[in-house]
Design an enzyme around this catalytic site. Structure first.
Site, short mmCIF file in Angstrom:
data_model
loop_
_atom_site.label_atom_id
_atom_site.label_comp_id
_atom_site.label_asym_id
_atom_site.label_seq_id
_atom_site.Cartn_x
_atom_site.Cartn_y
_atom_site.Cartn_z
N GLU A 233 40.46 44.53 40.51
CA GLU A 233 41.92 44.61 40.70
C GLU A 233 42.37 44.30 39.44
O GLU A 233 42.51 43.04 38.96
CB GLU A 233 42.36 43.40 41.95
CG GLU A 233 43.67 43.87 42.43
CD GLU A 233 44.53 42.90 42.05
OE1 GLU A 233 45.59 43.14 41.47
OE2 GLU A 233 44.44 41.61 42.61
N CYS B 149 50.54 41.06 39.60
CA CYS B 149 50.09 42.21 39.27
C CYS B 149 50.83 43.41 39.92
O CYS B 149 51.08 44.48 39.37
CB CYS B 149 48.59 42.38 40.04
SG CYS B 149 47.59 41.25 39.37
C1 UN1 Z 1 48.08 39.41 42.47
O1 UN1 Z 1 49.35 39.44 41.49
O2 UN1 Z 1 47.17 39.37 41.77
O3 UN1 Z 1 51.49 41.38 46.64
C2 UN1 Z 1 48.36 39.55 43.80
C3 UN1 Z 1 52.00 40.37 46.16
C4 UN1 Z 1 51.10 39.14 46.43
C5 UN1 Z 1 49.48 39.37 45.66
C6 UN1 Z 1 49.61 39.40 44.30
N1 UN1 Z 1 50.69 39.49 48.01
O4 UN1 Z 1 52.61 40.39 45.20
#
Ligand code: UN1
Length: 512
Positions: free
Chosen positions: A267, A301
């Site tokens: 990821e 992310c």
């Molecule tokens: C991440 O930034 O690695 O969808 C995860 C989202 C959160 C998870 C982010 N539920 O922004």
């Protein structure tokens, strides 16, 4: 609401100023003599020093993780689910303090710290239900009086490498599933957020101990990527490595795990955009773009990095967005009035500054922000920034993990789609529109090429019930909900002859 103090957080979660970084249940230990310092990004002060796990410590932990797997897989899955239910309960009890620790060590505001712990609780609930339904299909055999089916068996020790930005939730996404699937887990938390790692392990240790579970079911080794991380990804005893981080890190991990034919869930970087149509509800689009770009100081992310706005509403939309940006209260993430906390460290600030410089050189125009602030003397605070620039600029093609939002305009929807997909990453995406045609085409094969594609909600804040992950340089992995659990088990196809007579498939005759 009074600000939660560090001493209270430390006491509630079993943290001290000096700790050791390896654990498989019971006492923490470490023999490397080499320390990682956890700093509060808000004021730069040392929170604690943690002695890293040495390679020998890692081996000791791994031995226990392997032993635990053999015992744990004997327990029926619903019984494993009952343990995960108790972990969820323990997290509910500690939600306030663990959420506060996330704010203290990582720097996201308290409501987001609490939200992150809520994700952990939610995935535990999800995993409990799943524990009664790790099912495979029964299939039709071409042979008379035969039956075919698929079974899912526990896999082994699952390695988890997590990033600083979701220092607790991503671990829980992986472990809650791995545990109901019958696996033991070995976690390397980000060396920027080791306290979050220790706190989570302390919470599950209590649950596991009270249930007389084998040591090694949940393991932690704290250390740098170059030492403990490398050891973990190279370890043939780890059939699955689940890693969150930069695309560069993922390329390394994918390469090493691939070479030993292990499995990897990757990821990695995102470059998430919202297309804002002239047929959009402007208020909703504004709220989603604002949270997506400024929330978590742009360190998700899934943070919104690009806005692709219809030319008819471009100027009005940006005027309103800028007005929101001007009202962002920047400061201590544990202060309830704060909307945006610090970046994780000075390297992140340097990346922010480099991105702004590059954007200017590449024809970008700063519409808002672009400055480093020092409200508490610590050089980790920045202004959220809006830059008008072309999608093809080099800097726009790269993920900068900071609150920098690139804006651009479009005329025709197909142009917007093209721009949208014209980046190397493919995590999350969204379109704001009330047009069925635009919305459906965004979700179609002609539309967004991302793992997550939304209509009339933003790019960040995915729920745990869906599979989470993305395509292209985002790495292709899926975690969390839907059928992501399948990665944590090994599949077996079974054919059973209940009629006695031997039949060869594909009509082959073979008789002496
Ligand atoms: C991440 O930034 O690695 O969808 C995860 C989202 C959160 C998870 C982010 N539920 O922004």
């Amino acid at each position: 609401m009074a600000k939660i103090a560090k001493t209270g957080i430390f006491r509630a979660l079993g943290l001290k100023a000096k700790m050791k970084g390896a654990n498989y249940g019971g006492e923490w230990f470490a023999t490397s003599g080499d320390y990682i310092t956890s700093r509060n990004p808000t004021d730069g002060k040392v929170l604690a020093k943690i002695e890293q796990a040495s390679p020998k410590d890692y081996d000791k932990v791994m031995k226990q993780a392997r032993k635990a797997f053999l015992a744990w897989r004997e327990l029926p899955a619903p019984k494993r689910g009952e343990i995960v239910r108790q972990v969820g309960e323990a997290l509910r009890e500690k939600k306030d303090m663990l959420g506060a620790l996330v704010s203290l060590e990582m720097g996201k505001i308290y409501t987001e710290g609490l939200g992150e712990v809520q994700e952990m609780i939610d995935i535990c609930d999800f995993a409990v239900g799943l524990s009664r339904n790790l099912s495979g299909p029964t299939l039709q055999s071409e042979r008379p009086r035969h039956r075919m089916m698929e079974q899912w068996h526990p896999l082994g020790v699952v390695g988890v490498i997590s990033a600083f930005n979701f220092p607790v939730a991503v671990w829980a996404w992986n472990t809650a599933l791995a545990w109901v699937c019958g696996d033991s887990t070995l976690w390397k938390p980000s060396s920027k957020t080791p306290l979050c790692g220790i706190a989570c392990q302390n919470i599950v240790n209590e649950v596991f101990k009270r249930n007389d579970l084998p040591a090694g079911l949940s393991c932690v080794t704290i250390g740098r990527g170059s030492t403990i991380g490398e050891k973990l990804v190279n370890d043939p005893h780890i059939p699955l490595v689940s890693a969150t981080g930069s695309t560069r890190m993922g390329q390394r991990i994918g390469g090493v795990v691939g070479a030993r034919l292990g499995r990897a869930i990757l990821e990695l970087g995102g470059n998430n955009a919202i297309i804002i149509s002239d047929k959009a509800d402007m208020k909703g689009a504004l709220a989603s773009a604002f949270f997506g770009a400024v929330g978590t100081a742009g360190q998700r992310c899934t943070s919104t990095r690009r806005l692709i706005i219809h030319e008819k509403i471009y100027a009005t939309f940006l005027r309103k967005l800028k007005a929101n940006y001007k009202n962002v209260k920047i400061g201590d993430p544990l202060d309830p009035k704060t909307l945006m906390g610090p970046l994780i460290d000075e390297t992140a600030v340097a990346d922010y500054e480099a991105a702004i410089k590059a954007a200017k050189e590449q024809g970008g125009k700063i519409l808002y922000g672009g400055k480093v602030l020092r409200p508490f003397g610590a050089p980790t605070f920045v202004l959220p920034t809006i830059i008008e620039i072309e999608n093809k600029a080099d800097i726009v093609q790269n993920e900068t993990f900071a609150p920098v939002l690139y804006v651009m305009k479009y005329k025709r929807f197909d142009q917007a789609l093209k721009m949208h997909n014209d980046v190397p990453q493919g995590l999350s995406s969204s379109v704001y529109t009330d047009s069925v045609g635009e919305g459906e085409s965004f979700l179609s094969f002609l539309g967004s090429d991302c793992g997550i594609a939304n209509i009339n909600i933003g790019t960040s804040g995915a729920e745990i019930g869906g599979a989470f992950g993305g395509e292209k340089e985002t790495g292709g992995g899926r975690e969390s909900g839907s059928d992501s659990w399948k990665m944590y088990m090994r599949r077996q196809t079974n054919t059973i002859n209940w009629g006695g007579e031997v039949h060869l498939a594909q009509g082959v005759e073979f008789k002496a």
